[in-house]
Scaffold this motif. Structure first.
Motif, PDB file in Angstrom:
ATOM      1  N   ARG A  59      -3.483 -19.781 -13.615  1.00 35.18           N
ATOM      2  CA  ARG A  59      -2.354 -19.581 -14.517  1.00 35.18           C
ATOM      3  C   ARG A  59      -1.738 -18.197 -14.329  1.00 35.18           C
ATOM      4  NH1 ARG A  59      -5.109 -20.578 -20.224  1.00 35.18           N
ATOM      5  NH2 ARG A  59      -6.628 -19.159 -19.283  1.00 35.18           N
ATOM      6  N   THR A  60      -0.494 -18.059 -14.714  1.00 34.84           N
ATOM      7  CA  THR A  60       0.126 -16.732 -14.780  1.00 34.84           C
ATOM      8  C   THR A  60      -0.339 -16.087 -16.077  1.00 34.84           C
ATOM      9  OG1 THR A  60       2.082 -17.469 -13.567  1.00 34.84           O
ATOM     10  CG2 THR A  60       2.293 -15.458 -14.863  1.00 34.84           C
ATOM     11  N   ASN A  64       2.749 -14.624 -19.905  1.00 36.65           N
ATOM     12  CA  ASN A  64       2.661 -16.062 -20.129  1.00 36.65           C
ATOM     13  C   ASN A  64       1.468 -16.369 -21.037  1.00 36.65           C
ATOM     14  OD1 ASN A  64       2.882 -18.820 -20.024  1.00 36.65           O
ATOM     15  ND2 ASN A  64       2.291 -19.013 -17.885  1.00 36.65           N
ATOM     16  N   PRO A  67       1.143 -12.810 -23.775  1.00 34.29           N
ATOM     17  CA  PRO A  67       2.522 -12.333 -23.903  1.00 34.29           C
ATOM     18  C   PRO A  67       2.568 -10.813 -23.992  1.00 34.29           C
ATOM     19  CG  PRO A  67       1.753 -13.246 -25.981  1.00 34.29           C
ATOM     20  CD  PRO A  67       0.686 -13.537 -24.970  1.00 34.29           C
TER      21      PRO A  67
END
Length: 376
Positions: A59-60, A64, A67
């Protein structure tokens, strides 16, 4: 009988109800597993970090999954008016526990247990927060008013790191740097003892008040440390205890020379000289030990006193090694190079068997003395 059965049934139902509140230990499901790391600092302090370690799983992460900045999580106390930072881990609060007062990036933080939060930024420094809130789930109940400390720390780019990890990447005598590493970022935070000397003195005091305090050797060692860091009153107190404490105190070369040394370091040169005059006549005062004391006097500029000590050493130990060498140094210190040369040549004649170090040095000193040069 019916009443007994009814009572038994109620007790069983009650037991099942309470038992249902407790959770059994089951194998982890592959999510954010609990982790714990601890590092000692300065021999007495420590920092312990408890956290849950999520995986990146392709995942980023930043911007993302995590946050940027402070955000309204829409739950608990997290609102637009009271936005929350990142929990810097997963599940329950990540916590830092400091055994002693510390400095975080140069700013003071008292000893204790803190919730650890981070507000990442797309560019530049990130905000690192140590909060008095340390027993909540995530950052849903974060309150800015409970911040104990905020510092700004610049992250570094790293190769991709699957599992969120806290790693101590630098370890010095009184400081360490811990890094939060996850995804493609590393966030290093420097931690140092606020008062390493005070912490060590407090530790030694506690130990000497315990089992370690029942022999004079520990008091002499503690006195030596205290003197070396400028805690002169404490050093003299401990040196006195090594000599005079009931049951274990002893007056010998080790204890008296320690007291002489700490008095000298405290600027009490006359008292030190009186103590050392007695010390050199006590058990344990070897020719080598007295020789080193004479050299210390020369280094301190007390040349006449040094020569006096070297003469005593030579007479008491019948010219044994290294007493001739000492007289050579003593006479050289006061400018009597003729006498110094005489004893330096005698020193060459009684170099201990197997000693390959002093011969060449003595030859160099003889050459200096023949030219009228000081050898100290």
């Amino acid at each position: 009988m019916k009443n007994n059965r009814k009572l038994m049934g109620m007790l069983i139902l009650s037991f099942v109800s309470f038992a249902g509140l407790a959770q059994l230990s089951t194998p982890p499901g592959g999510g954010s597993q609990k982790s714990y790391v601890k590092q000692h600092i300065g021999g007495v302090g420590s920092v312990a970090i408890s956290y849950s370690s999520p995986g990146a799983r392709g995942r980023t992460i930043y911007g993302n999954v995590v946050p940027y900045g402070f955000n309204n999580l829409g739950f608990g106390l997290s609102t637009a008016e009271n936005p929350s930072p990142w929990r810097a881990g997963a599940d329950q609060n990540t916590t830092f526990t400091f055994s002693h007062d510390v400095k975080i990036e140069g700013k003071e933080l008292p000893a204790g247990k803190y919730g650890f939060f981070v507000a990442p930024a797309a560019e530049g420094a990130w905000t690192v927060i140590f909060s008095k809130d340390n027993n909540h789930w995530g950052s849903f109940y974060y309150k800015a008013e409970n911040d104990a400390l905020r510092v700004e720390v610049t992250p570094e780019d790293v190769g991709f790191h699957e599992w969120l990890t806290y790693e101590f990447i630098d370890r010095q005598n009184t400081s360490t740097t811990v890094a939060l590493i996850w995804g493609d970022k590393k966030l290093p935070v420097k931690i140092e003892l606020a008062d390493p000397v005070g912490a060590h003195i407090a530790q030694l005091t506690a130990e000497l008040n315990n089992q370690q305090g029942f022999n004079y050797q520990n008091f002499t060692a503690a006195a030596g440390y205290a003197s070396s860091v400028g805690e002169h009153e404490k050093a003299i107190e401990w040196a006195d205890a090594a000599i005079n404490a009931p049951f274990f105190g002893q007056k010998n070369w080790a204890t008296m020379s320690t007291k002489g040394a700490v008095l000298a370091a405290a600027g009490k040169s006359e008292e030190s000289a009186q103590v050392m005059d007695e010390a050199i006549r006590l058990p344990g005062a070897t020719a080598g030990a007295i020789h080193q004391y004479g050299r210390q006097l020369i280094a301190a500029g007390q040349k006449d006193k040094a020569l006096e000590i070297f003469k005593y050493n030579h007479k008491t130990n019948n010219g044994a090694w290294p007493t001739n060498y000492g007289l050579a140094r003593g006479y050289s210190a006061v400018g009597n190079y003729k006498q110094a040369l005489k004893y330096m040549k005698l020193a060459k004649e009684n170099i201990p068997a197997g000693d390959t170090l002093n011969g060449p040095i003595i030859d160099q000193n003889i050459a200096k003395l023949e030219k009228g040069e000081d050898i100290n």
